[in-house]
Design an enzyme around this catalytic site. Structure first.
Site, PDB file in Angstrom:
ATOM      1  N   GLY A 262      56.939  51.477  69.121  1.00 14.15           N
ATOM      2  CA  GLY A 262      56.621  52.810  68.598  1.00 14.15           C
ATOM      3  C   GLY A 262      55.391  53.480  69.164  1.00 14.15           C
ATOM      4  O   GLY A 262      55.194  54.682  68.941  1.00 14.15           O
ATOM      5  N   GLU A 304      58.041  44.907  69.881  1.00 12.58           N
ATOM      6  CA  GLU A 304      59.049  45.289  70.883  1.00 12.58           C
ATOM      7  C   GLU A 304      58.871  46.739  71.327  1.00 12.58           C
ATOM      8  O   GLU A 304      59.693  47.595  71.036  1.00 12.58           O
ATOM      9  CB  GLU A 304      60.462  45.040  70.344  1.00 12.58           C
ATOM     10  CG  GLU A 304      60.702  45.677  69.009  1.00 12.58           C
ATOM     11  CD  GLU A 304      61.984  45.254  68.320  1.00 12.58           C
ATOM     12  OE1 GLU A 304      62.518  44.183  68.615  1.00 12.58           O
ATOM     13  OE2 GLU A 304      62.440  46.028  67.460  1.00 12.58           O
ATOM     14  N   GLY A 306      58.914  49.929  73.912  1.00  8.13           N
ATOM     15  CA  GLY A 306      59.761  50.359  75.030  1.00  8.13           C
ATOM     16  C   GLY A 306      59.036  51.437  75.809  1.00  8.13           C
ATOM     17  O   GLY A 306      58.576  51.238  76.938  1.00  8.13           O
ATOM     18  N   ARG A 307      58.880  52.588  75.149  1.00  2.53           N
ATOM     19  CA  ARG A 307      58.286  53.766  75.799  1.00  2.53           C
ATOM     20  C   ARG A 307      56.936  53.466  76.441  1.00  2.53           C
ATOM     21  O   ARG A 307      56.692  53.822  77.591  1.00  2.53           O
ATOM     22  CB  ARG A 307      58.110  54.856  74.733  1.00  2.53           C
ATOM     23  CG  ARG A 307      57.699  56.203  75.266  1.00  2.53           C
ATOM     24  CD  ARG A 307      57.335  57.142  74.112  1.00  2.53           C
ATOM     25  NE  ARG A 307      58.345  57.189  73.083  1.00  2.53           N
ATOM     26  CZ  ARG A 307      59.395  58.007  73.080  1.00  2.53           C
ATOM     27  NH1 ARG A 307      59.554  58.864  74.054  1.00  2.53           N
ATOM     28  NH2 ARG A 307      60.284  57.973  72.101  1.00  2.53           N
ATOM     29  N   ARG A 344      65.711  64.598  77.121  1.00  2.00           N
ATOM     30  CA  ARG A 344      64.725  64.637  76.033  1.00  2.00           C
ATOM     31  C   ARG A 344      64.310  66.067  75.655  1.00  2.00           C
ATOM     32  O   ARG A 344      64.209  66.370  74.470  1.00  2.00           O
ATOM     33  CB  ARG A 344      63.511  63.770  76.371  1.00  2.00           C
ATOM     34  CG  ARG A 344      63.874  62.283  76.479  1.00  2.00           C
ATOM     35  CD  ARG A 344      62.663  61.378  76.564  1.00  2.00           C
ATOM     36  NE  ARG A 344      61.902  61.376  75.337  1.00  2.00           N
ATOM     37  CZ  ARG A 344      60.772  62.045  75.157  1.00  2.00           C
ATOM     38  NH1 ARG A 344      60.254  62.771  76.143  1.00  2.00           N
ATOM     39  NH2 ARG A 344      60.152  62.014  74.006  1.00  2.00           N
ATOM     40  N   TYR A 348      65.009  66.604  71.870  1.00  2.00           N
ATOM     41  CA  TYR A 348      63.843  66.479  70.976  1.00  2.00           C
ATOM     42  C   TYR A 348      62.814  67.584  71.176  1.00  2.00           C
ATOM     43  O   TYR A 348      61.707  67.477  70.664  1.00  2.00           O
ATOM     44  CB  TYR A 348      63.102  65.154  71.248  1.00  2.00           C
ATOM     45  CG  TYR A 348      63.908  63.895  71.227  1.00  2.00           C
ATOM     46  CD1 TYR A 348      64.606  63.509  70.088  1.00  2.00           C
ATOM     47  CD2 TYR A 348      63.929  63.048  72.328  1.00  2.00           C
ATOM     48  CE1 TYR A 348      65.323  62.319  70.063  1.00  2.00           C
ATOM     49  CE2 TYR A 348      64.635  61.857  72.310  1.00  2.00           C
ATOM     50  CZ  TYR A 348      65.338  61.509  71.169  1.00  2.00           C
ATOM     51  OH  TYR A 348      66.029  60.331  71.141  1.00  2.00           O
ATOM     52  N   CYS A 375      75.212  73.905  82.693  1.00  2.00           N
ATOM     53  CA  CYS A 375      75.715  75.111  82.032  1.00  2.00           C
ATOM     54  C   CYS A 375      75.386  75.108  80.551  1.00  2.00           C
ATOM     55  O   CYS A 375      76.278  75.026  79.703  1.00  2.00           O
ATOM     56  CB  CYS A 375      77.209  75.236  82.274  1.00  2.00           C
ATOM     57  SG  CYS A 375      77.513  75.649  83.973  1.00  2.00           S
ATOM     58  N   GLU A 376      74.126  75.128  80.234  1.00  9.07           N
ATOM     59  CA  GLU A 376      73.606  75.235  78.871  1.00  9.07           C
ATOM     60  C   GLU A 376      72.346  76.068  78.985  1.00  9.07           C
ATOM     61  O   GLU A 376      71.467  75.713  79.776  1.00  9.07           O
ATOM     62  CB  GLU A 376      73.132  73.871  78.347  1.00  9.07           C
ATOM     63  CG  GLU A 376      74.138  72.834  77.982  1.00  9.07           C
ATOM     64  CD  GLU A 376      75.007  73.194  76.805  1.00  9.07           C
ATOM     65  OE1 GLU A 376      74.496  73.770  75.831  1.00  9.07           O
ATOM     66  OE2 GLU A 376      76.210  72.908  76.876  1.00  9.07           O
ATOM     67  N   TYR A 404      63.676  56.448  78.141  1.00  2.00           N
ATOM     68  CA  TYR A 404      64.733  57.268  77.534  1.00  2.00           C
ATOM     69  C   TYR A 404      65.124  58.437  78.435  1.00  2.00           C
ATOM     70  O   TYR A 404      65.471  59.500  77.957  1.00  2.00           O
ATOM     71  CB  TYR A 404      64.308  57.755  76.133  1.00  2.00           C
ATOM     72  CG  TYR A 404      63.864  56.604  75.255  1.00  2.00           C
ATOM     73  CD1 TYR A 404      64.798  55.710  74.741  1.00  2.00           C
ATOM     74  CD2 TYR A 404      62.514  56.371  74.977  1.00  2.00           C
ATOM     75  CE1 TYR A 404      64.405  54.629  73.967  1.00  2.00           C
ATOM     76  CE2 TYR A 404      62.103  55.294  74.208  1.00  2.00           C
ATOM     77  CZ  TYR A 404      63.057  54.435  73.707  1.00  2.00           C
ATOM     78  OH  TYR A 404      62.658  53.358  72.947  1.00  2.00           O
TER      79      TYR A 404
END
Ligand SMILES: Cc1ncc(COP(=O)(O)O)c(C=O)c1O
Length: 454
Positions: A262, A304, A306-307, A344, A348, A375-376, A404
């Site tokens: 985290g 654990e 990650g980021r 991301r 987010y 195309c967004e 991620y």
């Protein structure tokens, strides 16, 4: 005076998660951005664009900082795991394993990747809120540890495992700790799809006690991601240790506590996360204090992240294509990637920085919005970025794209996924090949009746 692009000054003992760019980033004599001794523009020439550029030294450093800090601040045994959901591929898992880390996986695919990267099953922890029977069977066969998230996990494992070799399980529960991060990346609050409700723990421990095929080796909780506060992790320790004590009261003999991951990273200058050292020291101190309070010997302590292990180690390079100037409103610079290689921002509303990798000391005269090619309308990587004047063909580098990004990449609009290279001391090795048009069509089948007749 007009300012120029900065790569930030090396910040003494600050850990990589507090910096924007990989540790080896520098501006060379040709005014180009270098990572791992390789010019970003030259890498694009050689390997194509877009390109994920992963700095081995930064990843090794973050792994080492976590590993050593847990050894330093915790008197009991410890084990750092890499949460491979951040970026699951053979090279990243192998580097983490070489640095002594175990791996947290959440699917059969991540499990296979960790195994093929040479990770010992005793150091693989299998998570997930909806593991299939096949995945649980796979975990039993491989002999890794399963993090039981719900009743289905426990009941299925109890049937699949044998009494002679009981399945090793950690029990995951929601600790009810709120932290200030995006709603989608909060997992520790009570209203979460992950883990047992704390009120169920008596029943859970009773059930496990009755199964000869299950062995409860520990307790797990994870409160969320991209967290900048230390207090939630301090508070978490007491909640987990209480659950651990409860398990022992039910006659179980757990030996491990896993406090999850985290810790946040710096995506822009506005982000100021604590260091890996500060996070580790807080977690270790809190667990030791909670154990003392509950009169428990120190369990093996796992975390654990990650980021904060892999996020800062990678920079994504893009090539500028078209431009759209809307006078008085905005200038769009479009690049050859976007939400398919970095979902991301659209998912987010994450904010990034960008650098013009081939003209690092050119004056920052433009405010532009970096648009993706998809195309967004929402496929915008960075709003209102300050850059030197850029032309079609210029190479842009977006820092902090190791976590991620590749792992959440898609083929939206049938865009092939980029290649990834690992850089070190001026050498670059492909770790993920660029997808081809054939890769995109590999699974398509055209029924006979749809084939056009000439
Ligand atoms: C159970 C669990 N562990 C670890 C992590 C890694 O978190 P982070 O990448 O924020 O360190 C996550 C990600 O959300 C997770 O869900």
């Amino acid at each position: 005076m007009v300012s120029t692009q900065s790569i930030g000054t090396p910040m003494g003992n600050r850990s990589p998660n507090q910096q924007l760019l990989p540790l080896t980033a520098k501006i060379n004599s040709r005014d180009r951005l270098e990572i791992g001794g390789c010019e970003v523009t030259a890498l694009v020439e050689q390997f194509g664009s877009p390109l994920y550029i992963l700095d081995e030294e930064t990843l090794q450093t973050t792994c080492g900082q976590y590993r050593d800090a847990f050894k330093r601040y915790y008197a009991g045994e410890s084990q750092v795991l890499y949460a491979s959901k951040a970026w699951s591929c053979l090279a990243v898992c192998a580097i983490a394993a070489q640095e002594g880390l175990g791996i947290d996986v959440v699917s059969a695919g991540e499990l296979l990747t960790a195994q093929l990267a040479g990770v010992n099953p005793d150091k693989i922890y299998f998570h997930g809120n909806n593991k299939s029977c096949e995945e649980l069977q796979g975990a039993v066969e491989v002999g890794c540890i399963t993090v039981a998230d719900n009743w289905r996990d426990l009941e299925t494992l109890a049937k699949l495992a044998a009494s002679e070799t009981p399945a090793r399980v950690m029990v995951r529960f929601t600790p009810g700790i709120e932290c200030h991060t995006h709603d989608y990346i909060k997992t520790g609050q009570l209203d979460s799809k992950f883990g047992f409700d704390p009120n169920e723990l008596d029943e859970v421990f009773t059930f496990i006690r009755q199964q000869t095929t299950l062995s409860c080796i520990g307790i797990h909780a994870h409160i969320g991601s991209q967290i900048f506060e230390l207090q939630p992790h301090y508070d978490l320790a007491d909640v987990i240790v209480k659950a651990f004590a409860k398990a022992t009261h039910y006659g179980l003999a757990p030996t491990e506590i896993n406090i999850g991951g985290g810790l946040g990273i710096r995506y822009t200058e506005a982000d100021d996360p604590p260091s890996i050292e500060a996070w580790a020291s807080t977690a270790c101190t809190a667990v030791a204090a909670a154990c003392k309070k509950h009169k428990l010997p120190l369990p093996k302590l796992l975390c654990e992240p990650g980021r904060s292990l892999v996020g800062t180690a990678c920079v994504t390079a893009y090539t500028v294509g078209s431009q759209k100037v809307i006078p008085g409103v905005r200038t769009y610079l479009a690049v050859d990637g976007g939400m398919s290689d970095n979902p991301r921002p659209i998912t987010y509303q994450s904010v990034y920085r960008v650098l013009a990798a081939g003209k690092m000391s050119a004056p920052l005269t433009e405010t532009v919005t970096i648009a993706g090619k998809h195309c967004e309308s929402g496929d915008v990587l960075i709003k209102d970025a300050t850059l030197p004047k850029c032309e079609t063909g210029d190479i842009l580098a977006v820092p902090a794209t190791g976590a991620y990004n590749y792992s959440m990449a898609s083929n939206y609009n049938r865009v092939p996924k980029p290649a990834a290279v690992l850089v070190r001391n001026g050498e670059a090795n492909i770790i993920i090949q660029r997808e081809t048009d054939q890769d995109l069509l590999r699974h398509d089948r055209l029924p006979e009746r749809l084939r056009t007749q000439e």
